[in-house]
Design a protein around this motif. Structure first.
Motif, PDB file in Angstrom:
ATOM      1  N   LEU A 145       0.908  -1.237  -0.130  1.00 56.95           N
ATOM      2  CA  LEU A 145      -0.047   0.126  -0.105  1.00 56.95           C
ATOM      3  C   LEU A 145       0.942   1.376  -0.020  1.00 56.95           C
ATOM      4  CD1 LEU A 145      -2.872  -0.815   2.562  1.00 56.95           C
ATOM      5  CD2 LEU A 145      -3.054  -0.120   0.011  1.00 56.95           C
ATOM      6  N   VAL A 146       1.808   1.076   1.003  1.00 57.07           N
ATOM      7  CA  VAL A 146       2.877   2.593   1.004  1.00 57.07           C
ATOM      8  C   VAL A 146       3.297   2.611  -0.494  1.00 57.07           C
ATOM      9  CG1 VAL A 146       4.802   1.580   2.028  1.00 57.07           C
ATOM     10  CG2 VAL A 146       3.892   3.985   2.516  1.00 57.07           C
ATOM     11  N   ARG A 147       3.800   1.700  -0.982  1.00 63.51           N
ATOM     12  CA  ARG A 147       4.619   1.512  -2.324  1.00 63.51           C
ATOM     13  C   ARG A 147       3.893   2.154  -3.268  1.00 63.51           C
ATOM     14  NH1 ARG A 147       5.198  -0.314  -7.027  1.00 63.51           N
ATOM     15  NH2 ARG A 147       7.079  -0.577  -8.053  1.00 63.51           N
ATOM     16  N   GLU A 148       2.640   1.734  -3.341  1.00 65.84           N
ATOM     17  CA  GLU A 148       1.669   2.294  -4.515  1.00 65.84           C
ATOM     18  C   GLU A 148       1.318   3.700  -4.066  1.00 65.84           C
ATOM     19  OE1 GLU A 148      -0.911   2.468  -7.814  1.00 65.84           O
ATOM     20  OE2 GLU A 148       0.652   1.137  -7.226  1.00 65.84           O
ATOM     21  N   ARG A 149       0.993   4.023  -3.182  1.00 68.36           N
ATOM     22  CA  ARG A 149       0.844   5.544  -2.924  1.00 68.36           C
ATOM     23  C   ARG A 149       2.176   6.353  -3.298  1.00 68.36           C
ATOM     24  NH1 ARG A 149      -2.189   4.265   2.826  1.00 68.36           N
ATOM     25  NH2 ARG A 149      -4.196   3.712   1.952  1.00 68.36           N
ATOM     26  N   MET A 150       3.436   5.829  -2.856  1.00 68.04           N
ATOM     27  CA  MET A 150       4.556   6.707  -3.169  1.00 68.04           C
ATOM     28  C   MET A 150       4.513   6.538  -4.712  1.00 68.04           C
ATOM     29  SD  MET A 150       7.200   5.766  -0.122  1.00 68.04           S
ATOM     30  CE  MET A 150       7.988   7.125  -0.338  1.00 68.04           C
ATOM     31  N   ARG A 151       4.318   5.516  -5.538  1.00 68.79           N
ATOM     32  CA  ARG A 151       4.392   5.300  -6.848  1.00 68.79           C
ATOM     33  C   ARG A 151       3.458   6.345  -7.560  1.00 68.79           C
ATOM     34  NH1 ARG A 151       2.148   3.995 -11.194  1.00 68.79           N
ATOM     35  NH2 ARG A 151       0.136   3.451 -10.267  1.00 68.79           N
TER      36      ARG A 151
END
Length: 96
Positions: free
Chosen positions: A77-83
């Motif tokens: 989730l945090v990766r997708e938000r940063m992406r």
């Protein structure tokens, strides 16, 4: 990416370090500039796992937060938000 620091709370399994490093480390291809430093902090509060991540680019800092039931869920989730933030930054730069 030059450097990734992953901090784990006591309740978080050690395997989460490699998963977070791999997932967050792969974000550099979306960044509009070189990522100098990445930081991921994983903590746990009863049954909820929290992830806070930060990328330091040459000229800006990108941060995201997520919480969920599993370590892989919050890291993804945090990766997708940063992406999404990084892609948005590229779009803004392309239009200026």
């Amino acid at each position: 990416m030059d450097y990734i620091q992953v901090s784990l709370a006591e309740a978080i399994p050690e395997q989460a370090r490699d998963y977070a490093s791999d997932r967050i480390g792969s974000l550099d291809r979306y960044a509009p500039d070189r990522v100098d430093f990445a930081w991921v902090n994983l903590t746990s509060d009863k049954s909820v796992i929290h992830a806070h991540a930060r990328l330091d680019l040459k000229w800006v800092e990108v941060q995201a937060y997520a919480e969920g039931d599993t370590v892989t869920e919050v890291i993804d989730l945090v990766r997708e938000r940063m992406r999404r933030q990084l892609v948005s930054m590229q779009n803004v730069l392309a239009h200026n």
